[in-house]
Design a protein around this motif. Structure first.
Motif, PDB file in Angstrom:
ATOM      1  N   VAL A 116      63.230 -12.041   8.517  1.00 23.92           N
ATOM      2  CA  VAL A 116      64.561 -11.825   9.100  1.00 23.92           C
ATOM      3  C   VAL A 116      64.745 -10.353   9.469  1.00 23.92           C
ATOM      4  N   PHE A 117      64.317  -9.444   8.608  1.00 25.16           N
ATOM      5  CA  PHE A 117      64.394  -8.022   8.941  1.00 25.16           C
ATOM      6  C   PHE A 117      63.514  -7.699  10.145  1.00 25.16           C
ATOM      7  N   GLY A 118      62.351  -8.314  10.237  1.00 23.45           N
ATOM      8  CA  GLY A 118      61.480  -8.118  11.395  1.00 23.45           C
ATOM      9  C   GLY A 118      62.126  -8.602  12.683  1.00 23.45           C
ATOM     10  N   TYR A 128      54.244  -7.013  12.273  1.00 21.70           N
ATOM     11  CA  TYR A 128      54.161  -5.661  11.726  1.00 21.70           C
ATOM     12  C   TYR A 128      55.037  -5.541  10.473  1.00 21.70           C
ATOM     13  N   SER A 129      56.188  -6.203  10.485  1.00 20.61           N
ATOM     14  CA  SER A 129      57.070  -6.173   9.307  1.00 20.61           C
ATOM     15  C   SER A 129      56.383  -6.784   8.095  1.00 20.61           C
ATOM     16  N   PHE A 130      55.619  -7.857   8.314  1.00 14.56           N
ATOM     17  CA  PHE A 130      54.876  -8.450   7.200  1.00 14.56           C
ATOM     18  C   PHE A 130      53.757  -7.523   6.720  1.00 14.56           C
ATOM     19  N   ILE A 131      53.155  -6.808   7.639  1.00 15.23           N
ATOM     20  CA  ILE A 131      52.074  -5.895   7.271  1.00 15.23           C
ATOM     21  C   ILE A 131      52.600  -4.737   6.419  1.00 15.23           C
ATOM     22  N   ILE A 132      53.737  -4.165   6.814  1.00 16.55           N
ATOM     23  CA  ILE A 132      54.247  -2.998   6.087  1.00 16.55           C
ATOM     24  C   ILE A 132      55.130  -3.376   4.902  1.00 16.55           C
ATOM     25  N   ALA A 177      60.045  -2.107   6.309  1.00 20.35           N
ATOM     26  CA  ALA A 177      60.736  -2.669   7.479  1.00 20.35           C
ATOM     27  C   ALA A 177      62.190  -2.194   7.497  1.00 20.35           C
ATOM     28  N   ILE A 178      62.786  -2.085   6.321  1.00 21.15           N
ATOM     29  CA  ILE A 178      64.150  -1.574   6.241  1.00 21.15           C
ATOM     30  C   ILE A 178      64.187  -0.102   6.645  1.00 21.15           C
ATOM     31  N   ILE A 234      58.982 -12.678  23.832  1.00 19.95           N
ATOM     32  CA  ILE A 234      58.367 -13.471  22.751  1.00 19.95           C
ATOM     33  C   ILE A 234      57.243 -12.683  22.078  1.00 19.95           C
ATOM     34  N   VAL A 235      56.385 -12.066  22.874  1.00 23.66           N
ATOM     35  CA  VAL A 235      55.282 -11.279  22.323  1.00 23.66           C
ATOM     36  C   VAL A 235      55.816 -10.077  21.543  1.00 23.66           C
ATOM     37  N   PHE A 236      56.846  -9.413  22.071  1.00 26.55           N
ATOM     38  CA  PHE A 236      57.427  -8.262  21.388  1.00 26.55           C
ATOM     39  C   PHE A 236      57.978  -8.673  20.024  1.00 26.55           C
ATOM     40  N   PHE A 237      58.756  -9.760  19.986  1.00 21.92           N
ATOM     41  CA  PHE A 237      59.282 -10.247  18.710  1.00 21.92           C
ATOM     42  C   PHE A 237      58.140 -10.609  17.755  1.00 21.92           C
ATOM     43  N   GLY A 238      57.124 -11.279  18.268  1.00 25.90           N
ATOM     44  CA  GLY A 238      55.982 -11.657  17.431  1.00 25.90           C
ATOM     45  C   GLY A 238      55.280 -10.452  16.838  1.00 25.90           C
ATOM     46  N   LEU A 239      55.076  -9.426  17.652  1.00 26.52           N
ATOM     47  CA  LEU A 239      54.401  -8.218  17.158  1.00 26.52           C
ATOM     48  C   LEU A 239      55.231  -7.490  16.107  1.00 26.52           C
ATOM     49  N   VAL A 240      56.522  -7.358  16.346  1.00 28.97           N
ATOM     50  CA  VAL A 240      57.368  -6.631  15.392  1.00 28.97           C
ATOM     51  C   VAL A 240      57.503  -7.407  14.081  1.00 28.97           C
TER      52      VAL A 240
END
Length: 188
Positions: free
Chosen positions: A114-116, A21-25, A30-31, A12-18
């Protein structure tokens, strides 16, 4: 109250972080991470096979010199190389992502999430495969002695391992669908 770390919590934490991060970049970066991850998976698997083959042929000579090469060293090398290649390819690989027509707004937010999520699944299942030292998309992965106990303790680990084919194909399918829809919107 004590919190005991579990595999479910880690996932859960791993998915949350990624996803965060996708929103940040942003969506396009992300692609790039997804494309970089696919390239890194193939490169690391190939390099790992080469190292395994070369070390097998030169094992007697390495033992004479006093160097022991076991699977944990190879696993560590593969993990470090995997992460380094993703970073290098995404940052310095010369990849540029752009769509002819970008929908913008709320749809971009949804696509970024979704990409994240797809990136997190791809990264996580790849890390599990490297650590378990099995072939990509091995249909018997859940039966391995070192994986079976994890599956008994974690429902999310079961979802990851039993649906590894989905996690490997989801990012690529998303890229195809989004690319197709972006080009269709341009033609209208």
């Amino acid at each position: 109250m004590t919190i005991t770390p579990t595999w479910d919590l880690f996932i859960i934490v791993f998915f949350g972080l990624v996803i965060t991060y996708s929103f940040i970049i942003g969506k396009h970066e992300a692609i790039k991470v997804i494309v970089s991850t696919y390239i890194a998976i193939l490169a690391v698997e190939g390099i790992g096979n080469i190292i395994d083959r070369l070390s097998g042929e030169s094992l007697p000579m390495l033992n004479i010199v006093g160097i022991s090469l076991d699977s944990t060293i190879l696993t560590g090398v593969k993990l470090v190389l995997f992460i380094a290649l993703i970073i290098f390819i995404a940052v310095r690989g010369g990849l540029e992502i752009g769509y002819s027509k970008d929908p913008g707004g709320f749809i971009n937010v949804i696509l970024t999430a979704v990409f994240g999520m797809a990136t997190a699944g791809l990264l996580l299942i790849t890390l599990f495969i490297f650590v378990a030292d099995v072939a990509i998309l091995d249909p018997n992965m859940e039966n391995l002695a070192n994986i079976a106990p994890l599956l008994e303790k974690s429902k999310l680990m079961q979802v990851m391992i039993l649906n590894q084919d989905l996690w490997f194909s989801l990012p690529a399918l998303l890229l195809i669908v989004v690319g197709f829809l972006s080009n269709e919107a341009l033609e209208e």
